[in-house]
Scaffold this active site. Structure first.
Site, PDB file in Angstrom:
ATOM      1  N   ARG A  60       0.847  -1.205   0.000  1.00  0.00           N
ATOM      2  CA  ARG A  60       0.000   0.000   0.000  1.00  0.00           C
ATOM      3  C   ARG A  60       0.877   1.247   0.000  1.00  0.00           C
ATOM      4  O   ARG A  60       0.503   2.280  -0.535  1.00  0.00           O
ATOM      5  CB  ARG A  60      -0.957   0.013   1.208  1.00  0.00           C
ATOM      6  CG  ARG A  60      -1.679   1.360   1.371  1.00  0.00           C
ATOM      7  CD  ARG A  60      -3.036   1.264   2.036  1.00  0.00           C
ATOM      8  NE  ARG A  60      -3.034   0.509   3.253  1.00  0.00           N
ATOM      9  CZ  ARG A  60      -2.550   0.935   4.435  1.00  0.00           C
ATOM     10  NH1 ARG A  60      -2.021   2.143   4.544  1.00  0.00           N
ATOM     11  NH2 ARG A  60      -2.585   0.162   5.492  1.00  0.00           N
ATOM     12  N   TYR A 113     -11.422  19.014 -16.043  1.00  0.00           N
ATOM     13  CA  TYR A 113     -12.039  17.697 -16.238  1.00  0.00           C
ATOM     14  C   TYR A 113     -13.291  17.576 -15.351  1.00  0.00           C
ATOM     15  O   TYR A 113     -13.304  18.074 -14.226  1.00  0.00           O
ATOM     16  CB  TYR A 113     -11.003  16.632 -15.880  1.00  0.00           C
ATOM     17  CG  TYR A 113     -11.502  15.217 -15.988  1.00  0.00           C
ATOM     18  CD1 TYR A 113     -11.683  14.622 -17.230  1.00  0.00           C
ATOM     19  CD2 TYR A 113     -11.793  14.476 -14.846  1.00  0.00           C
ATOM     20  CE1 TYR A 113     -12.137  13.321 -17.323  1.00  0.00           C
ATOM     21  CE2 TYR A 113     -12.246  13.172 -14.940  1.00  0.00           C
ATOM     22  CZ  TYR A 113     -12.419  12.600 -16.181  1.00  0.00           C
ATOM     23  OH  TYR A 113     -12.876  11.314 -16.277  1.00  0.00           O
ATOM     24  N   ASP A 185      -2.777  19.771 -14.570  1.00  0.00           N
ATOM     25  CA  ASP A 185      -3.154  18.481 -15.162  1.00  0.00           C
ATOM     26  C   ASP A 185      -2.626  18.458 -16.596  1.00  0.00           C
ATOM     27  O   ASP A 185      -3.053  19.245 -17.444  1.00  0.00           O
ATOM     28  CB  ASP A 185      -4.686  18.335 -15.122  1.00  0.00           C
ATOM     29  CG  ASP A 185      -5.177  16.971 -15.624  1.00  0.00           C
ATOM     30  OD1 ASP A 185      -4.497  16.373 -16.472  1.00  0.00           O
ATOM     31  OD2 ASP A 185      -6.257  16.541 -15.184  1.00  0.00           O
ATOM     32  N   LYS A 210      -4.799   7.385 -19.699  1.00  0.00           N
ATOM     33  CA  LYS A 210      -4.985   7.889 -21.059  1.00  0.00           C
ATOM     34  C   LYS A 210      -3.715   7.668 -21.880  1.00  0.00           C
ATOM     35  O   LYS A 210      -3.402   6.545 -22.192  1.00  0.00           O
ATOM     36  CB  LYS A 210      -5.394   9.364 -21.001  1.00  0.00           C
ATOM     37  CG  LYS A 210      -6.490   9.673 -19.961  1.00  0.00           C
ATOM     38  CD  LYS A 210      -7.828   9.086 -20.309  1.00  0.00           C
ATOM     39  CE  LYS A 210      -8.863   9.190 -19.186  1.00  0.00           C
ATOM     40  NZ  LYS A 210      -9.045  10.501 -18.629  1.00  0.00           N
TER      41      LYS A 210
HETATM   42  C1  LIG Z   1      -9.510  10.978 -17.451  1.00  0.00           C
HETATM   43  C2  LIG Z   1      -9.002  12.233 -16.898  1.00  0.00           C
HETATM   44  C3  LIG Z   1      -8.862  12.396 -15.516  1.00  0.00           C
HETATM   45  C4  LIG Z   1      -9.271  11.328 -14.530  1.00  0.00           C
HETATM   46  O1  LIG Z   1      -8.496  10.182 -14.671  1.00  0.00           O
HETATM   47  P1  LIG Z   1      -8.986   8.709 -14.239  1.00  0.00           P
HETATM   48  O2  LIG Z   1      -7.787   7.889 -14.473  1.00  0.00           O
HETATM   49  O3  LIG Z   1     -10.161   8.361 -15.101  1.00  0.00           O
HETATM   50  O4  LIG Z   1      -9.392   8.801 -12.812  1.00  0.00           O
HETATM   51  C5  LIG Z   1      -8.337  13.585 -15.059  1.00  0.00           C
HETATM   52  N1  LIG Z   1      -7.994  14.584 -15.899  1.00  0.00           N
HETATM   53  C6  LIG Z   1      -8.125  14.457 -17.235  1.00  0.00           C
HETATM   54  C7  LIG Z   1      -7.730  15.597 -18.105  1.00  0.00           C
HETATM   55  C8  LIG Z   1      -8.642  13.293 -17.783  1.00  0.00           C
HETATM   56  O5  LIG Z   1      -8.775  13.175 -19.093  1.00  0.00           O
END
Ligand SMILES: *Cc1c(COP(=O)(O)O)cnc(C)c1O
Length: 395
Positions: A60, A113, A185, A210
């Site tokens: 963890r 997001y 982000d 992604k």
């Molecule tokens: C998908 C996404 C998230 C969240 O990510 P998860 O892995 O689905 O929790 C955050 N920011 C952006 C820009 C995203 O495309």
């Protein structure tokens, strides 16, 4: 490694954070599924537990496979330290709730997001935290808001789903002058196209789900940045337990080996497709920062090395019925809630990234209900254009 400074992103994607095998060890990072790590010597065990000596205790907290992933992304983002999470949303929560305390204020954007803006609107008030969400490209208003008081500036660029571009350098400069932490982000851009830390951010966040993974088969999140901030975020993660699974870490590591190849191809494909769509008589509007008429093009040109693989567009007539006819006619696209994979993915934000928002909230965010988000894959661009063209002919 000193040499790492001289290596290009493509080389770093492959070799970054990896050791050369010397005495018959595996050349690939092994998946260590073990939950715990054993010690015969109690003193050694104690030193590892207290962090005085390197060593794993319990998965963890830390795990060798997960460590390797964090190290690779840290190198690609040019950061001091990195820590990972089970998902991108876990990473975003870790940054916000791991660093902030009651009464503090975040300045952010309207176009973050969908899940992130849910944290700001739904969970912040419950925790006694404040978030002011400014019009995404009104930099003067954002600066004014920072001036009034700001503990953390939270940015995202390009934004989801209309690909707005935020001037990281300008806003980070202002926030740093006020003593605020700057987080960005970087999911859409990837470290291949943009490094927010080099532009003044303290923390860079990825939904590794992604582009980093790139194959839509593993969830994950990563935060990179200053050592002292990362250690606080790590501590929040190890206690809350939003830990990345070693098998996911392995899949993400394998994905990143081809990150530069994929992203460069996606940059090229997206540019061609955006130009094609912007000339098409049945297309109303195209949102892609690589197009010269895009409102953020000049800033994108300054802060990005490539414009990315994400674009969105609306069809003439702007009716949801047309979208419902168009989408199933695309043969070379998953109709799904994801992005950044090797396959092209198409969807409407109303059912994907902004499904958490109500129709009114989406309207307030300036997201047309009929907007089609198109995540360009690594397919041959001629085939993708032909696929779009024939689907457009039928509507
Ligand atoms: C998908 C996404 C998230 C969240 O990510 P998860 O892995 O689905 O929790 C955050 N920011 C952006 C820009 C995203 O495309």
């Amino acid at each position: 490694m000193e040499k790492e400074k001289l290596w290009d992103m493509g080389t770093l994607s492959v070799w970054g954070g990896e050791k050369q095998a010397t005495h018959g060890e595996p050349t690939q990072i092994p998946v260590v599924h073990s939950v715990s790590f054993g010690y015969q010597d109690v003193d050694e065990w104690l030193k590892a537990a207290l962090g005085i000596k390197k060593g794993h205790i319990y998965s963890r907290n830390t795990n060798p496979t997960v460590d390797a992933l964090e190290e690779k992304v840290r190198i690609l983002e040019g950061a001091e330290a990195a820590t990972s999470f089970s998902t991108g949303m876990g990473a975003i929560s870790g940054v916000l709730f791991g660093l902030l305390s009651k009464g503090q204020k975040v300045v952010s954007l309207r176009d973050t997001y969908g899940g992130t803006s849910k944290i700001f609107m739904e969970f912040f008030p419950k925790s006694g935290l404040e978030a002011v969400l400014c019009p995404t490209t009104d930099f003067e208003q954002i600066e004014n808001e920072i001036e009034k008081g700001c503990d953390l500036l939270y940015l995202e660029t390009p934004t989801n789903p209309t690909m707005k571009i935020v001037d990281i350098k300008r806003l980070a400069h202002k926030a740093k002058a006020k003593g605020a932490i700057v987080a960005c982000d970087n999911t859409f851009a990837t470290p291949i196209n943009q490094n927010p830390i080099a532009l003044g951010a303290d923390l860079v966040i990825h939904s590794a789900t992604k582009y980093l993974g790139g194959h839509a088969d593993a969830l994950g999140g990563i935060v990179c940045g200053k050592k002292e901030l990362i250690s606080k975020i790590f501590h929040y993660k190890e206690i809350i337990g939003a830990t990345l699974h070693p098998m996911s870490a392995y899949l993400l590591l394998r994905g990143i080996k081809t990150l530069e190849l994929r992203v460069k191809r996606q940059n090229r494909n997206a540019m061609e497709i955006a130009s094609f769509l912007s000339r098409h008589p049945k297309v109303e509007q195209v949102f892609y920062p690589g197009l010269e008429f895009h409102e953020g093009h000049d800033i994108a040109k300054k802060q990005m090395r490539g414009y990315g693989g994400m674009l969105s567009f609306t069809l003439k007539g702007n009716s949801f019925e047309t979208v419902k006819k168009f989408l199933p006619r695309l043969k070379l696209a998953h109709k799904a809630a994801n992005l950044g994979a090797v396959e092209t993915i198409a969807g409407v934000p109303a059912t994907t990234s902004h499904v958490e928002c109500s129709a009114e909230e989406r309207k307030a965010l300036g997201i047309p209900e009929t907007l089609i988000r198109y995540s360009v894959g690594i397919e041959n661009v001629k085939d993708l254009i032909e696929d779009l063209d024939s689907a457009l002919k039928e509507v």
